[in-house]
Design an enzyme around this catalytic site. Structure first.
Site, PDB file in Angstrom:
ATOM      1  N   ASP A   1      45.576  57.656  32.559  1.00 41.60           N
ATOM      2  CA  ASP A   1      45.026  58.689  31.682  1.00 41.60           C
ATOM      3  C   ASP A   1      44.613  58.182  30.307  1.00 41.60           C
ATOM      4  O   ASP A   1      43.487  58.409  29.860  1.00 41.60           O
ATOM      5  CB  ASP A   1      45.984  59.881  31.576  1.00 41.60           C
TER       6      ASP A   1
ATOM      7  N   ASN B   1      41.745  55.655  30.612  1.00 45.38           N
ATOM      8  CA  ASN B   1      40.478  56.328  30.894  1.00 45.38           C
ATOM      9  C   ASN B   1      39.841  56.853  29.607  1.00 45.38           C
ATOM     10  O   ASN B   1      38.628  56.704  29.376  1.00 45.38           O
ATOM     11  CB  ASN B   1      40.693  57.502  31.852  1.00 45.38           C
TER      12      ASN B   1
ATOM     13  N   TRP C   1      52.698  54.004  43.267  1.00 39.78           N
ATOM     14  CA  TRP C   1      53.686  52.935  43.378  1.00 39.78           C
ATOM     15  C   TRP C   1      53.823  52.342  41.968  1.00 39.78           C
ATOM     16  O   TRP C   1      53.066  51.453  41.569  1.00 39.78           O
ATOM     17  CB  TRP C   1      53.216  51.863  44.358  1.00 39.78           C
TER      18      TRP C   1
ATOM     19  N   ALA D   1      37.085  74.846  35.408  1.00 35.65           N
ATOM     20  CA  ALA D   1      35.747  75.424  35.280  1.00 35.65           C
ATOM     21  C   ALA D   1      35.745  76.682  34.428  1.00 35.65           C
ATOM     22  O   ALA D   1      34.695  77.260  34.154  1.00 35.65           O
ATOM     23  CB  ALA D   1      35.193  75.743  36.665  1.00 35.65           C
TER      24      ALA D   1
ATOM     25  N   GLY E   1      39.807  65.528  32.624  1.00 38.34           N
ATOM     26  CA  GLY E   1      40.394  65.784  31.317  1.00 38.34           C
ATOM     27  C   GLY E   1      40.356  64.585  30.401  1.00 38.34           C
ATOM     28  O   GLY E   1      40.170  64.722  29.182  1.00 38.34           O
ATOM     29  N   ASP E   2      40.533  63.389  30.965  1.00 35.19           N
ATOM     30  CA  ASP E   2      40.536  62.170  30.156  1.00 35.19           C
ATOM     31  C   ASP E   2      39.165  61.929  29.522  1.00 35.19           C
ATOM     32  O   ASP E   2      39.060  61.557  28.351  1.00 35.19           O
ATOM     33  CB  ASP E   2      40.917  60.961  31.016  1.00 35.19           C
TER      34      ASP E   2
END
Length: 296
Positions: free
Chosen positions: A20, A23, A91, A217, A246-247
């Protein structure tokens, strides 16, 4: 983290790097190539970690504060898609990123002199309680020297052993954040907010001066510097993959706000960028430059 994203034919995946906060850094570096965007984390010393260093540098992201641990590796996640909505398989229990705050001096050095510090609820979730306090202390020191702190709660309950601990850590982070970029579905689920305006009010009461509540949306609610409003995103015809929606929004908002746009205009630009990103596979998507920024 290492990302495995669906790549066309069933059962085939493309490898990249994502996460996150990374990004957001990646999109911010694309939006404002003249700015210094650095990423602070910890990775291994293996070939995949070496490749990540090159990947970040090529994207224009500073790597001088990325710590290396010979006994650790990068985390891994795989994206599974169904009608554009993604689920993840992780992982990362022994990932190097969990060592972010183990060296307080290195962490303080990474944050010293920053104009803006951006972190998330996932940043907090992967740290021990003691390490979270080290992070809060380092952020507080940088803030006292003039840094603006931006926080995305990014609530992932699977990363926390105790939901009360999660809520407490999130609100502690909000106490020292000028800008909070939240997502309504997560906030409603874990804090019981009745609507996006309730999320805005809760983070304002914690001390934030600007709060933006993403809403998929649906309408985006915000209050920035005492000016409140709502933005309805343009409809997207074909949602392919909502990873990093969102990022990328966070990066678009910050880039345009810092460049001088009014909050409403920055939110509109961020929404347009996010709408482009969800029409392609994976977290990091090249989109038309004209859609990336206004003044940035």
């Amino acid at each position: 983290m290492v990302e495995l994203a669906p790549a066309g034919a069933p059962g085939t995946f493309a490898m990249s790097y994502a996460g996150d906060t990374f990004n957001t850094a990646w999109y911010l570096a694309k939006l404002a190539p003249g700015w210094q965007v650095d990423f602070a984390t910890a990775i291994g010393t293996d070939k995949i970690s070496d490749a990540f260093m090159g990947f970040a540098a090529e994207a224009g992201i500073g790597t001088g504060h990325i710590m290396r641990h010979a006994d650790r590796h990068m985390g891994l996640y795989m994206i599974e898609l169904e009608k554009g909505e993604r689920s993840f398989h992780y992982w990362r229990e022994t990932s190097a990123a969990r060592m972010l705050a183990k060296d307080p001096d290195a962490l303080a050095e990474a944050l010293t002199g920053s104009d803006i510090i951006f972190f998330s609820g996932i940043t907090l979730a992967i740290l021990t309680e003691d390490d979270r306090e080290e992070l809060f202390d380092a952020i507080s020191d940088a803030q006292a020297s003039g840094a603006i702190v931006v926080f995305d709660p990014n609530l992932r309950d699977r990363l926390w052993t105790d939901l009360e601990e999660m809520r407490g850590a999130i609100m502690e982070a909000a106490l020292s954040s000028e800008i909070v970029l939240a997502s309504f579905d997560e906030e409603a689920r874990h804090f019981g907010d009745a609507d996006p305006s309730a999320t805005v009010a809760r983070y304002l009461s914690a001390g934030a001066t600007s709060v933006v509540v993403k809403n998929g949306a649906g309408p985006i609610h915000y209050s920035c510097g005492g000016v409140a409003g709502m933005h309805v995103p343009d409809a997207v015809d074909a949602v392919v993959d909502t990873t990093a929606a969102g990022d990328s929004f966070n990066a678009g908002f910050l880039a345009n706000l810092i460049a001088g746009d009014a909050p409403a205009d920055a939110i509109e630009a961020a929404s347009q960028l996010s709408g482009e990103v969800i029409q392609a596979h994976g977290a990091l998507v090249s989109v038309p430059a004209a859609r990336l920024s206004g003044k940035a």
